[in-house]
Design an enzyme around this catalytic site. Structure first.
Site, short mmCIF file in Angstrom:
data_model
loop_
_atom_site.label_atom_id
_atom_site.label_comp_id
_atom_site.label_asym_id
_atom_site.label_seq_id
_atom_site.Cartn_x
_atom_site.Cartn_y
_atom_site.Cartn_z
N ARG A 52 -4.86 7.73 12.39
CA ARG A 52 -4.57 7.87 10.98
C ARG A 52 -6.17 8.59 10.43
O ARG A 52 -5.90 9.64 9.76
CB ARG A 52 -4.84 6.45 10.50
CG ARG A 52 -2.97 6.07 9.92
CD ARG A 52 -3.63 5.45 9.18
NE ARG A 52 -1.81 4.29 9.00
CZ ARG A 52 -1.79 3.16 8.32
NH1 ARG A 52 -2.64 2.65 7.27
NH2 ARG A 52 -0.84 2.76 8.30
N ASP A 156 -4.43 -0.03 -7.54
CA ASP A 156 -4.40 -0.80 -5.71
C ASP A 156 -5.71 0.35 -5.54
O ASP A 156 -6.08 0.76 -6.47
CB ASP A 156 -3.18 0.28 -5.11
CG ASP A 156 -3.52 -0.24 -3.46
OD1 ASP A 156 -1.86 -0.61 -3.94
OD2 ASP A 156 -3.73 0.49 -3.52
C1 LIG Z 1 0.91 -4.14 2.23
S1 LIG Z 1 1.56 -3.24 0.76
C2 LIG Z 1 2.43 -4.29 -0.94
C3 LIG Z 1 2.86 -3.69 -1.81
C4 LIG Z 1 3.22 -4.47 -3.00
N1 LIG Z 1 2.37 -5.29 -2.99
C5 LIG Z 1 4.98 -5.39 -1.95
O1 LIG Z 1 4.55 -6.24 -1.61
O2 LIG Z 1 5.63 -4.54 -1.90
C6 LIG Z 1 0.02 -3.53 0.42
C7 LIG Z 1 -0.99 -2.62 -0.47
O3 LIG Z 1 -2.81 -3.63 -0.96
C8 LIG Z 1 -3.33 -2.31 -1.24
N2 LIG Z 1 -4.75 -2.94 -0.82
C9 LIG Z 1 -5.62 -3.20 0.06
N3 LIG Z 1 -6.86 -3.56 0.29
C10 LIG Z 1 -7.34 -3.21 -1.20
C11 LIG Z 1 -7.59 -4.73 -2.17
N4 LIG Z 1 -9.04 -4.16 -1.19
N5 LIG Z 1 -7.63 -4.33 -2.52
C12 LIG Z 1 -6.56 -3.34 -3.88
N6 LIG Z 1 -5.76 -3.47 -2.88
C13 LIG Z 1 -5.56 -3.08 -2.21
C14 LIG Z 1 -3.08 -1.45 -0.37
O4 LIG Z 1 -3.71 -0.16 -0.69
C15 LIG Z 1 -1.14 -1.12 0.10
O5 LIG Z 1 -0.40 -0.83 -1.67
#
Ligand SMILES: C[S@@+](CC[C@H](N)C(=O)[O-])C[C@H]1O[C@@H](n2cnc3c(N)ncnc32)[C@H](O)[C@@H]1O
Length: 285
Positions: A52, A156
């Site tokens: 990445r 997010d």
């Molecule tokens: C695997 S996805 C989950 C998406 C959705 N909630 C689902 O369950 O299908 C995890 C998301 O968490 C976000 N994320 C990671 N660290 C974060 C943080 N410190 N604060 C806010 N969002 C975060 C990522 O950018 C990503 O879009």
């Protein structure tokens, strides 16, 4: 130069050449993403990180990870903020789908019906590319009608996925959508837009998107929430970080508000503030 052997994953060699990526570089990235986003990367993620970030190195014309990380840490002002955001965007994992873990949505529909007539605030705080917030919006419209007085505050840390979410355009064969929901809640693209679907305006009216890092010290999110979806993001955080986030979330929620977690997330260590109400669903104590 690192005295440790360099690792270049075989599947990550781009046409422009390859970068040396030693354990010291990985360690440095690991520390930085943990500080910025709370994300804990285990050793098995080295190849993913290489793949990445090497793209970003090429885009910026850096010759090595050392050079890139030095520039990142040394920069200041708006350009530094922008590059830190790119760094974070590269390292988040955004996997999601419509009506993922669909048992939650039946429970949500019951909860909405029970609270009919109230002004409700829902927070979806790992909104990714939007499939989860729009699944919430569909559930709201199905349970309470298109004029429901519900706000879905979506956030997010990743600005790139939020831009996709805001557009509300998806492939017509997106996973998790029944033919009935496709008909009821989406517009179908024609001509050059064939193969795509777009969320109807009545659903988009319910959602608002904001960049928000769960690691922020100050949470000013307005009125407390009735329902929080925090799914499949805490798995990236270590236990002390999870606890810190849960405590802040607790303060951002109304008494007896519901917290929906991901299928492999377990907050039983925090039962003093969240009690289990159902399968991966908690109630604020
Ligand atoms: C695997 S996805 C989950 C998406 C959705 N909630 C689902 O369950 O299908 C995890 C998301 O968490 C976000 N994320 C990671 N660290 C974060 C943080 N410190 N604060 C806010 N969002 C975060 C990522 O950018 C990503 O879009």
């Amino acid at each position: 130069m690192s005295a440790l052997p360099s690792i270049v994953p075989a599947d990550s060699q781009g046409p422009e050449g390859e970068f040396s990526f030693g354990p010291a570089d990985f360690e440095r990235v690991r520390k930085l993403i943990h500080q910025r986003a709370g994300i804990s990367l285990h050793a098995g993620k080295q190849a993913m990180v290489y793949s990445r970030l090497s793209r970003r190195l090429r885009e910026l014309g850096h010759g090595s990870f050392g050079q890139y990380l030095q520039a990142l840490e040394g920069a200041s002002g708006a350009a530094a903020n922008a590059e830190w955001q790119e760094f974070v965007n590269c390292l988040t994992t955004n996997l999601t789908s419509f009506f993922r873990e669909d048992h939650h949505f039946g429970l949500l529909a019951n909860e909405l019906t029970a609270r009919r007539g109230q002004n409700l605030r829902i927070w979806c705080n790992a909104a990714s590319t939007g499939e989860e917030p729009y699944s919430l919006a569909m559930t709201v419209v199905e349970a309470l009608g298109a004029n429901a007085s519900v706000t879905i505050f979506c956030s997010d840390i990743d600005t790139k996925v939020l831009a996709t979410a805001e557009q509300g355009i998806y492939a017509a064969d997106a996973r998790g959508l029944s033919p009935e929901r496709l008909r009821q809640h989406f517009l179908r693209g024609t001509a050059s837009n064939a193969g795509f679907i777009r969320i109807k305006p009545e659903l988009q009216r319910l959602v608002e998107f904001h960049t928000f890092n769960l690691m922020n010290d100050r949470w000013s999110l307005g009125e407390p929430f009735d329902i929080v979806f925090c799914r499949n993001v805490m798995i990236y955080f270590d236990a002390p970080t999870q606890r810190r986030v849960l405590e802040r979330m607790h303060r951002a929620m109304k008494p007896r508000a519901l917290l929906f977690a991901g299928h492999s997330e377990n907050f039983s260590d925090s039962r003093d503030i969240f009690r289990l109400r159902g399968k991966t669903v908690y109630e604020r104590v």
